[in-house]
Scaffold this motif. Structure first.
Motif, short mmCIF file in Angstrom:
data_model
loop_
_atom_site.label_atom_id
_atom_site.label_comp_id
_atom_site.label_asym_id
_atom_site.label_seq_id
_atom_site.Cartn_x
_atom_site.Cartn_y
_atom_site.Cartn_z
N ALA A 177 0.54 -1.58 0.26
CA ALA A 177 0.29 -0.09 0.03
C ALA A 177 0.90 1.49 0.05
O ALA A 177 0.65 2.01 -1.12
CB ALA A 177 -1.16 -0.05 1.04
N CYS A 178 0.67 1.48 1.00
CA CYS A 178 1.51 3.10 1.54
C CYS A 178 3.22 2.54 0.17
O CYS A 178 4.10 4.20 0.57
CB CYS A 178 1.57 3.77 3.11
N ILE A 179 4.06 1.90 0.51
CA ILE A 179 4.92 1.59 0.60
C ILE A 179 5.65 2.36 -0.84
O ILE A 179 6.33 2.65 -2.33
CB ILE A 179 5.83 0.66 0.52
N ARG A 180 3.82 1.38 -1.26
CA ARG A 180 4.01 0.84 -3.45
C ARG A 180 3.66 2.38 -3.68
O ARG A 180 4.04 2.90 -4.81
CB ARG A 180 3.50 0.25 -3.48
N SER A 181 2.53 3.09 -3.04
CA SER A 181 2.57 3.91 -3.52
C SER A 181 3.35 5.02 -3.37
O SER A 181 3.47 6.08 -4.68
CB SER A 181 1.01 4.73 -2.76
N THR A 182 4.70 5.43 -2.40
CA THR A 182 5.20 6.13 -2.45
C THR A 182 6.69 5.93 -3.61
O THR A 182 7.18 7.15 -4.23
CB THR A 182 5.53 6.66 -0.67
N ASP A 231 -1.17 -9.30 7.42
CA ASP A 231 -1.62 -10.22 6.44
C ASP A 231 -2.83 -9.99 6.48
O ASP A 231 -4.24 -9.95 6.89
CB ASP A 231 -1.81 -12.05 7.43
N THR A 232 -3.33 -10.20 4.57
CA THR A 232 -4.52 -9.60 4.56
C THR A 232 -5.08 -10.69 3.89
O THR A 232 -6.09 -10.17 3.05
CB THR A 232 -4.57 -8.47 3.65
N THR A 233 -4.94 -11.81 3.55
CA THR A 233 -5.05 -12.63 3.42
C THR A 233 -6.59 -13.45 3.39
O THR A 233 -7.71 -14.10 2.51
CB THR A 233 -4.83 -14.82 3.44
N ASN A 265 -5.78 -11.23 -0.25
CA ASN A 265 -4.79 -10.68 -1.44
C ASN A 265 -3.68 -12.13 -0.73
O ASN A 265 -4.31 -12.78 0.09
CB ASN A 265 -3.96 -9.83 -0.22
N ILE A 266 -2.55 -12.17 -1.39
CA ILE A 266 -1.48 -12.58 -0.82
C ILE A 266 -0.90 -13.24 0.35
O ILE A 266 -1.47 -11.82 0.91
CB ILE A 266 -0.23 -13.28 -2.80
N ALA A 267 -0.02 -13.74 0.86
CA ALA A 267 0.40 -14.09 2.17
C ALA A 267 1.32 -12.70 2.07
O ALA A 267 1.82 -12.71 1.10
CB ALA A 267 1.30 -15.00 2.13
#
Length: 186
Positions: free
Chosen positions: A115-120, A142-144, A148-150
């Protein structure tokens, strides 16, 4: 090299290493330990350290959940950028903070990888920055249960694809903590 030619400095960006964000995060303790080590190194090398803190309805500013983890203490002189979107540049003063310090290269750590890492990462690259992601200094929960994936796969994927991301006149890299160099490599 960065397209921000008048900004040769590097900054360490510490994104959202807050109580709620880090609760149950993959490899929480080792990631925080790696970030803390980088913060210490940056301070010793006189490299700016910029902390970013997310706030929203579920994590209101100044609440216990919003606070940075106790293992990371921001020095009074180090900026704290407040954000409400994934991209740390979006509707914040991060660009002004970095410009005032002559920063054109970022070393990125923190959470959440997906989320925030990829967006930034993308926000920085689009704005002309050289961007290094520290492979073992970012994490996610963990948002599986929401499809989402692991978490370990998210981190691995983020490291993989960022290593192949680029843009004209800018560089990207993915390095482990032990190989972080705050001085640009020629």
């Amino acid at each position: 090299m960065t397209t921000l030619t008048d900004r040769p400095a590097t900054a360490l960006l510490v994104i959202d290493v807050q109580q709620d964000v880090m609760e149950g995060a993959q490899d929480r303790d080792s990631v925080i330990g790696n970030i803390a080590g980088l913060v210490d190194r940056a301070r010793a090398e006189d490299v700016p350290v910029v902390f970013v803190a997310h706030a929203d309805e579920g994590m209101p500013r100044d609440s216990d959940a919003w606070q940075y983890v106790p293992e990371l203490q921001r020095a009074d002189a180090e900026p704290l950028v407040h954000k409400g979107y994934g991209d740390s540049f979006e509707d914040t003063d991060l660009e002004d903070v970095l410009a005032a310090r002559g920063v054109g290269r970022l070393v990125v750590t923190g959470a959440a990888s997906d989320a925030c890492i990829r967006s930034t990462l993308h926000g920085a690259l689009a704005r002309g920055y050289d961007v290094t992601l520290v492979a073992d200094a970012h994490t996610t929960q963990d948002t599986t249960e929401w499809g989402n994936i692991a978490p370990a796969d998210i981190i691995r994927f983020t490291n993989l694809y960022w290593g192949f991301t680029g843009a004209p006149g800018r560089t990207t890299a993915v390095v482990p903590t032990a190989e972080v160099a705050f001085a640009p490599q020629s």
